[in-house]
Design a protein around this motif. Sequence first.
Motif, PDB file in Angstrom:
ATOM      1  N   ASP A 233       0.810  -1.236   0.000  1.00  0.00           N
ATOM      2  CA  ASP A 233       0.000   0.000   0.000  1.00  0.00           C
ATOM      3  C   ASP A 233       0.837   1.276   0.000  1.00  0.00           C
ATOM      4  OD1 ASP A 233      -2.242  -1.544  -0.027  1.00  0.00           O
ATOM      5  OD2 ASP A 233      -2.590  -1.419   2.138  1.00  0.00           O
ATOM      6  N   ASN A 234       1.987   1.265   0.667  1.00  0.00           N
ATOM      7  CA  ASN A 234       2.801   2.484   0.733  1.00  0.00           C
ATOM      8  C   ASN A 234       3.716   2.656  -0.478  1.00  0.00           C
ATOM      9  OD1 ASN A 234       4.696   0.523   1.167  1.00  0.00           O
ATOM     10  ND2 ASN A 234       5.163   1.113   3.293  1.00  0.00           N
ATOM     11  N   GLY A 235       3.557   1.775  -1.465  1.00  0.00           N
ATOM     12  CA  GLY A 235       4.335   1.891  -2.690  1.00  0.00           C
ATOM     13  C   GLY A 235       5.686   1.206  -2.635  1.00  0.00           C
ATOM     14  N   LEU A 236       6.023   0.681  -1.468  1.00  0.00           N
ATOM     15  CA  LEU A 236       7.299  -0.019  -1.344  1.00  0.00           C
ATOM     16  C   LEU A 236       7.165  -1.469  -1.817  1.00  0.00           C
ATOM     17  CD1 LEU A 236       8.440   1.286   2.169  1.00  0.00           C
ATOM     18  CD2 LEU A 236       9.168   2.103  -0.099  1.00  0.00           C
ATOM     19  N   LEU A 237       8.300  -2.061  -2.141  1.00  0.00           N
ATOM     20  CA  LEU A 237       8.318  -3.459  -2.552  1.00  0.00           C
ATOM     21  C   LEU A 237       8.547  -4.343  -1.334  1.00  0.00           C
ATOM     22  CD1 LEU A 237      10.444  -3.253  -5.815  1.00  0.00           C
ATOM     23  CD2 LEU A 237       7.972  -3.537  -5.631  1.00  0.00           C
ATOM     24  N   LYS A 238       7.724  -5.371  -1.207  1.00  0.00           N
ATOM     25  CA  LYS A 238       7.821  -6.294  -0.087  1.00  0.00           C
ATOM     26  C   LYS A 238       8.194  -7.681  -0.608  1.00  0.00           C
ATOM     27  CE  LYS A 238       5.053  -8.415   3.583  1.00  0.00           C
ATOM     28  NZ  LYS A 238       3.705  -8.493   4.197  1.00  0.00           N
ATOM     29  N   PRO A 239       9.241  -8.301  -0.039  1.00  0.00           N
ATOM     30  CA  PRO A 239       9.590  -9.664  -0.464  1.00  0.00           C
ATOM     31  C   PRO A 239       8.540 -10.670   0.013  1.00  0.00           C
ATOM     32  CG  PRO A 239      10.975  -8.999   1.371  1.00  0.00           C
ATOM     33  CD  PRO A 239      10.170  -7.792   0.987  1.00  0.00           C
ATOM     34  N   VAL A 240       8.081 -11.505  -0.897  1.00  0.00           N
ATOM     35  CA  VAL A 240       7.070 -12.517  -0.580  1.00  0.00           C
ATOM     36  C   VAL A 240       7.563 -13.863  -1.105  1.00  0.00           C
ATOM     37  CG1 VAL A 240       4.689 -13.265  -0.942  1.00  0.00           C
ATOM     38  CG2 VAL A 240       5.213 -10.819  -0.756  1.00  0.00           C
ATOM     39  N   VAL A 241       7.495 -14.872  -0.257  1.00  0.00           N
ATOM     40  CA  VAL A 241       7.876 -16.218  -0.683  1.00  0.00           C
ATOM     41  C   VAL A 241       6.700 -16.845  -1.421  1.00  0.00           C
ATOM     42  CG1 VAL A 241       8.584 -18.508   0.066  1.00  0.00           C
ATOM     43  CG2 VAL A 241       9.475 -16.487   1.234  1.00  0.00           C
ATOM     44  N   GLU A 242       6.968 -17.291  -2.629  1.00  0.00           N
ATOM     45  CA  GLU A 242       5.890 -17.807  -3.470  1.00  0.00           C
ATOM     46  C   GLU A 242       6.355 -19.069  -4.176  1.00  0.00           C
ATOM     47  OE1 GLU A 242       4.315 -15.844  -7.302  1.00  0.00           O
ATOM     48  OE2 GLU A 242       2.940 -15.177  -5.731  1.00  0.00           O
ATOM     49  N   ARG A 243       5.494 -20.041  -4.251  1.00  0.00           N
ATOM     50  CA  ARG A 243       5.773 -21.281  -4.973  1.00  0.00           C
ATOM     51  C   ARG A 243       4.756 -21.395  -6.093  1.00  0.00           C
ATOM     52  NH1 ARG A 243       5.935 -27.173  -2.097  1.00  0.00           N
ATOM     53  NH2 ARG A 243       6.746 -28.399  -3.844  1.00  0.00           N
ATOM     54  N   SER A 244       5.236 -21.368  -7.329  1.00  0.00           N
ATOM     55  CA  SER A 244       4.316 -21.258  -8.470  1.00  0.00           C
ATOM     56  C   SER A 244       3.617 -22.562  -8.804  1.00  0.00           C
ATOM     57  CB  SER A 244       5.070 -20.756  -9.708  1.00  0.00           C
ATOM     58  OG  SER A 244       6.100 -21.669 -10.076  1.00  0.00           O
ATOM     59  N   ARG A 245       4.260 -23.695  -8.477  1.00  0.00           N
ATOM     60  CA  ARG A 245       3.660 -24.986  -8.819  1.00  0.00           C
ATOM     61  C   ARG A 245       3.679 -25.917  -7.593  1.00  0.00           C
ATOM     62  NH1 ARG A 245       2.849 -25.732 -14.350  1.00  0.00           N
ATOM     63  NH2 ARG A 245       3.903 -24.199 -15.671  1.00  0.00           N
ATOM     64  N   PRO A 246       2.796 -25.693  -6.623  1.00  0.00           N
ATOM     65  CA  PRO A 246       2.739 -26.581  -5.458  1.00  0.00           C
ATOM     66  C   PRO A 246       2.003 -27.869  -5.815  1.00  0.00           C
ATOM     67  CG  PRO A 246       1.008 -24.935  -5.314  1.00  0.00           C
ATOM     68  CD  PRO A 246       1.798 -24.616  -6.567  1.00  0.00           C
ATOM     69  N   GLY A 247       2.000 -28.818  -4.887  1.00  0.00           N
ATOM     70  CA  GLY A 247       1.088 -29.951  -5.047  1.00  0.00           C
ATOM     71  C   GLY A 247       1.686 -31.238  -5.556  1.00  0.00           C
ATOM     72  N   THR A 248       3.019 -31.366  -5.601  1.00  0.00           N
ATOM     73  CA  THR A 248       3.620 -32.580  -6.154  1.00  0.00           C
ATOM     74  C   THR A 248       3.158 -33.839  -5.427  1.00  0.00           C
ATOM     75  OG1 THR A 248       5.583 -31.412  -6.943  1.00  0.00           O
ATOM     76  CG2 THR A 248       5.802 -33.777  -6.568  1.00  0.00           C
ATOM     77  N   VAL A 249       3.171 -33.818  -4.093  1.00  0.00           N
ATOM     78  CA  VAL A 249       2.777 -34.998  -3.322  1.00  0.00           C
ATOM     79  C   VAL A 249       1.307 -35.333  -3.575  1.00  0.00           C
ATOM     80  CG1 VAL A 249       2.426 -35.909  -0.992  1.00  0.00           C
ATOM     81  CG2 VAL A 249       4.531 -34.672  -1.553  1.00  0.00           C
TER      82      VAL A 249
END
Length: 317
Positions: free
Chosen positions: A61-77
């Motif tokens: 919201d304040n225009g700053l960049l926030k690091p976010v952990v993201e996994r694009s293809r979950p679900g292997t198991v």
Amino acid sequence: MKVIEMIQSAKKTAFSFEILPPLKGSSIERVFRTIDTLREFDPKYINITTHRSDVVYKTVDNGLLKPVVERSRPGTVAIAAAIQNKYGITAVPHIICSGFGKVETEYAMIDLSFLGITDLLVLRGDKAKSEKSFKAKENGHSHALDLQHQINDFNQGHLIDGGKMDPLTTPFSYGVAGYPEKHDEAPNLDSDIYWLKEKVKAGAEYIVTQMFFDNKKYFEFVDRCRAEGITVPIIPGLKPLTVLDQLTVLPKIFHVDIPEDFAKELRKCKSDEEARIAGVEWCTMQARELIQHGVPSIHFYTLMATKSVKEVAQIVY
């Protein structure tokens, strides 16, 4: 029956393929459509890739960049379980070092064991997109060989925290990757094969190769491995080229050469469909020659190529 047993008992060159989990938020139906398209060729097993989490930067919201952990293809198991439940085909999830710690790996193995999924493909995995070179996650593994040792210990009932459990009734068995044109980070092929031999000594029951487009390189790789005392099956991995830009993209990403005869044919193509047809023809030629040489199995990479893999399999199987 374990993957190695299915390969060894097959009366002809076995067929298998690899799929990707769907992107986060997407349905599993695309995975099922791929399997429905290829199941007529009696796949002995289906590999499911595993993808690491990466840090992405999102605007807040304040225009700053926030690091976010993201996994694009979950679900292997979960996908591995769904495949075995729906189709009765052995599912082989990838277990990787990249982006995973030892504890996360242990919990994945607990879940897989509960589900009766006991065949794995053990890999280091790719570096993070933001990294110049591979870095293990804190309390993780730097090499596939280290990951193999954790799996072996787990099979014997040894847990990461020093705890004990009963040895598995059906222990995990696994294969590893091989690189006919050497891993791009290896200083030379001799070094690459040395470490491959160590992985076999540690318990790898078979080797699946990186894709290649020149069968001569596969045959030479097998000869080198045999000369070094590696006796396990070495399964060739094939991928039909499907679009024109793969002529330059695949060598760059996967560090493989495209033979000049094939490159000439691709340069004549005026559209992606023409390139796809040329890719099917080349892959068919590769598969035929490999089968004539009695390879135990051929493993197909299906990303963007399910239709092409089917056309190749219709001819050679």
